[in-house]
Design a protein around this motif. Structure first.
Motif, short mmCIF file in Angstrom:
data_model
loop_
_atom_site.label_atom_id
_atom_site.label_comp_id
_atom_site.label_asym_id
_atom_site.label_seq_id
_atom_site.Cartn_x
_atom_site.Cartn_y
_atom_site.Cartn_z
N THR A 22 1.95 13.35 -8.28
CA THR A 22 0.74 14.17 -8.32
C THR A 22 0.27 14.53 -6.91
O THR A 22 -0.74 15.23 -6.76
CB THR A 22 -0.40 13.41 -9.02
N ASN A 23 0.95 14.02 -5.90
CA ASN A 23 0.58 14.09 -4.48
C ASN A 23 -0.55 13.13 -4.11
O ASN A 23 -0.99 13.12 -2.96
CB ASN A 23 0.21 15.52 -4.04
N VAL A 24 -1.01 12.34 -5.08
CA VAL A 24 -1.93 11.25 -4.76
C VAL A 24 -1.07 10.07 -4.35
O VAL A 24 -0.37 9.47 -5.17
CB VAL A 24 -2.82 10.89 -5.97
N ALA A 25 -1.08 9.76 -3.06
CA ALA A 25 -0.20 8.73 -2.51
C ALA A 25 -0.93 7.98 -1.41
O ALA A 25 -1.95 8.45 -0.88
CB ALA A 25 1.08 9.36 -1.97
N SER A 26 -0.41 6.82 -1.06
CA SER A 26 -1.02 6.02 -0.01
C SER A 26 0.06 5.35 0.83
O SER A 26 1.20 5.20 0.40
CB SER A 26 -1.96 4.96 -0.59
N SER A 27 -0.34 4.95 2.03
CA SER A 27 0.53 4.24 2.95
C SER A 27 -0.36 3.39 3.84
O SER A 27 -1.58 3.60 3.90
CB SER A 27 1.35 5.22 3.79
N PRO A 28 0.22 2.40 4.54
CA PRO A 28 -0.59 1.55 5.41
C PRO A 28 -1.44 2.37 6.39
O PRO A 28 -0.96 3.32 7.00
CB PRO A 28 0.45 0.70 6.13
N GLY A 29 -2.72 2.01 6.47
CA GLY A 29 -3.64 2.71 7.34
C GLY A 29 -4.64 3.57 6.61
O GLY A 29 -5.72 3.88 7.13
N LEU A 30 -4.31 3.98 5.37
CA LEU A 30 -5.26 4.74 4.58
C LEU A 30 -6.29 3.80 3.94
O LEU A 30 -6.02 2.61 3.78
CB LEU A 30 -4.53 5.53 3.49
N PRO A 31 -7.45 4.32 3.57
CA PRO A 31 -8.50 3.44 3.05
C PRO A 31 -8.34 3.07 1.58
O PRO A 31 -9.20 2.39 1.03
CB PRO A 31 -9.77 4.28 3.25
N MET B 291 -8.43 17.25 -9.25
CA MET B 291 -7.07 17.52 -9.71
C MET B 291 -6.98 18.91 -10.34
O MET B 291 -8.01 19.53 -10.65
CB MET B 291 -6.67 16.48 -10.75
N THR B 292 -5.72 19.35 -10.59
CA THR B 292 -5.53 20.69 -11.18
C THR B 292 -5.42 20.81 -12.70
O THR B 292 -5.60 21.95 -13.17
CB THR B 292 -4.26 21.34 -10.59
N PRO B 293 -4.98 19.84 -13.55
CA PRO B 293 -4.98 18.38 -13.48
C PRO B 293 -3.67 17.70 -13.09
O PRO B 293 -3.62 16.48 -13.08
CB PRO B 293 -5.33 17.98 -14.90
N THR B 294 -2.62 18.45 -12.80
CA THR B 294 -1.34 17.79 -12.55
C THR B 294 -1.14 17.39 -11.09
O THR B 294 -0.28 16.57 -10.78
CB THR B 294 -0.17 18.70 -12.96
N HIS B 295 -1.94 17.96 -10.17
CA HIS B 295 -1.76 17.66 -8.76
C HIS B 295 -3.10 17.56 -8.03
O HIS B 295 -4.11 18.14 -8.47
CB HIS B 295 -0.91 18.74 -8.08
N GLN B 296 -3.08 16.83 -6.95
CA GLN B 296 -4.28 16.65 -6.12
C GLN B 296 -4.79 18.01 -5.65
O GLN B 296 -4.03 18.88 -5.24
CB GLN B 296 -3.94 15.77 -4.92
N GLN C 89 0.82 -1.21 0.00
CA GLN C 89 0.00 0.00 0.00
C GLN C 89 0.86 1.27 0.00
O GLN C 89 0.33 2.37 -0.02
CB GLN C 89 -0.93 0.00 1.22
N SER C 90 2.17 1.11 0.02
CA SER C 90 3.07 2.25 -0.11
C SER C 90 3.21 2.57 -1.59
O SER C 90 4.05 2.01 -2.30
CB SER C 90 4.43 1.93 0.51
N SER C 91 2.35 3.45 -2.06
CA SER C 91 2.20 3.69 -3.50
C SER C 91 2.00 5.17 -3.77
O SER C 91 1.59 5.93 -2.90
CB SER C 91 0.99 2.91 -4.05
N ALA C 92 2.26 5.55 -5.01
CA ALA C 92 2.02 6.93 -5.44
C ALA C 92 1.72 6.95 -6.93
O ALA C 92 2.16 6.08 -7.68
CB ALA C 92 3.24 7.80 -5.14
N ILE C 93 0.97 7.96 -7.33
CA ILE C 93 0.67 8.16 -8.74
C ILE C 93 1.50 9.34 -9.24
O ILE C 93 1.43 10.45 -8.69
CB ILE C 93 -0.83 8.41 -8.96
N GLY C 94 2.32 9.06 -10.24
CA GLY C 94 3.19 10.08 -10.81
C GLY C 94 2.63 10.60 -12.12
O GLY C 94 1.62 10.11 -12.64
N ILE C 95 3.34 11.59 -12.69
CA ILE C 95 2.88 12.18 -13.94
C ILE C 95 4.09 12.62 -14.76
O ILE C 95 5.10 13.08 -14.23
CB ILE C 95 1.95 13.39 -13.66
N ALA C 96 3.97 12.44 -16.07
CA ALA C 96 5.00 12.90 -17.01
C ALA C 96 4.31 13.73 -18.10
O ALA C 96 3.10 13.58 -18.33
CB ALA C 96 5.74 11.72 -17.63
N ARG C 97 5.08 14.57 -18.79
CA ARG C 97 4.50 15.48 -19.77
C ARG C 97 5.29 15.45 -21.07
O ARG C 97 6.51 15.31 -21.08
CB ARG C 97 4.50 16.91 -19.21
N SER C 98 4.56 15.59 -22.18
CA SER C 98 5.18 15.64 -23.51
C SER C 98 4.31 16.49 -24.42
O SER C 98 3.09 16.57 -24.24
CB SER C 98 5.32 14.23 -24.08
#
Length: 319
Positions: A136-145, A176-181, A113-122
């Motif tokens: 993107t600041n969308v991330a998770s760790s143990p304990g989050l739903p 989203m901004t759309p690049t960040h939470q 559950q230690s995960s994150a969503i990244g973003i790249a641009r072109s």
């Protein structure tokens, strides 16, 4: 979503399944190396396919049917996100915002559950043109739903949402901004009886927003095949609002185990999922996905790219 095993061992084939589902449309060229595909057509008519593995493999073709050609990795240096898995990126989602292309991807390890969503641009989607923008600041760790993987960007008249998630407490959404939470995450789908739902995609057709997701065991079929019917399949719920609530064809909430089956194992197609939906200028709305061809083998590295036209005339997606 899953890390590819790269195993190609010979496996006994499953008996053919009789079904009314259409078989996948034609695919030529490189139709494997297509786990968790995401596709988009550039204005010059070139189709791009991004997939899990190979640091986000890029394939291009003149049509959905191919011939598909491998062009390289979107992020050959991996991700700048400081988490395990940042050299083995999962579940790309490609979106165009203005004159830029954004590629969302997942950094995680299997079962974590230690995960994150990244973003790249072109500016073009071509290999060698992608800049990693990190998290993107969308991330998770143990304990989050939730688990922060499998992101899919939704553009609702300039309001951006990222739908994401896998297992734990199901599928969530965040502004989203759309690049960040840009807001708090909230739940849009959950099955208390089988938490194996993931890979959301939202597609608007007519008056409804359709939430597509994969349910069941996704991977490792060559080593541990699930009980019949427990393998990957594509499900859907819908809502008249981009923010939900989503219900299935019987009116059951998608947050309470609801979901109408769109595509499941049939004939020589096994475990279809990791899907996306695209409004193709030639074929209309299409469902695309990866699947195992039982005539070839069950290893994750052998999964093929499949696509079918979708009929929404009943108000529900039919393949």
């Amino acid at each position: 979503m899953v890390k590819l095993s790269g195993l190609f061992g010979a496996v006994a084939l499953l008996p053919a399944l009789v079904s009314t589902y259409a078989l996948p449309e034609a695919c030529s060229g490189v139709c494997t190396n297509s786990h968790d595909p995401s596709i988009l057509r550039r204005s010059d008519g070139t189709y791009f396919r991004f997939s899990t593995g190979g640091r986000l493999a890029i394939h291009t073709a003149p049509s959905l049917a191919g011939p598909w050609t491998y062009k390289g990795a979107a992020l050959p240096g991996g991700s700048s996100i400081n988490l395990p898995g940042n050299q083995d990126l999962w579940a790309p989602d490609i979106a165009q915002v203005g004159n830029q292309y954004y590629l969302y991807y997942s950094v995680s390890t299997f079962g974590s559950q230690s995960s994150a969503i990244g973003i790249a641009r072109s500016a073009s989607m071509d290999a060698g043109t992608w800049t990693d923008l990190g998290s993107t600041n969308v991330a998770s760790s143990p304990g989050l739903p939730y688990n922060a993987i499998d992101g899919n960007l939704v553009n609702d008249n300039g309001n951006y949402f990222l739908t994401f998630g896998s297992f734990w407490n199901g599928i969530h959404r965040v502004r989203m901004t759309p690049t960040h939470q840009n807001g708090e995450a909230y739940q849009v789908a959950f099955d208390p009886g089988n938490t194996a739902i993931e890979g959301p995609t939202v597609f608007k057709n007519g008056a409804f927003y359709y939430l597509f997701f994969s349910k069941g065991s996704c991977c490792g079929y060559d080593q541990n095949r699930p009980a019949a019917g427990k393998e990957y399949k594509v499900m859907a719920c819908r809502s008249s609002s981009a923010v939900g609530p989503f219900v299935d064809r019987n009116g059951k909430s998608c947050r309470s185990g609801g979901g109408t089956t769109v595509l499941e194992s049939h004939n020589w197609v096994y475990g279809p999922g990791g899907q996306g939906v695209y409004q193709d200028p030639t074929n209309g709305p299409v469902l695309y996905y990866h699947y195992v061809d039982t005539r070839i083998g069950f290893a994750d590295g052998q999964k093929k790219f499949g696509w079918n036209k979708i009929n929404f005339s009943s108000g529900w997606p039919v393949v």
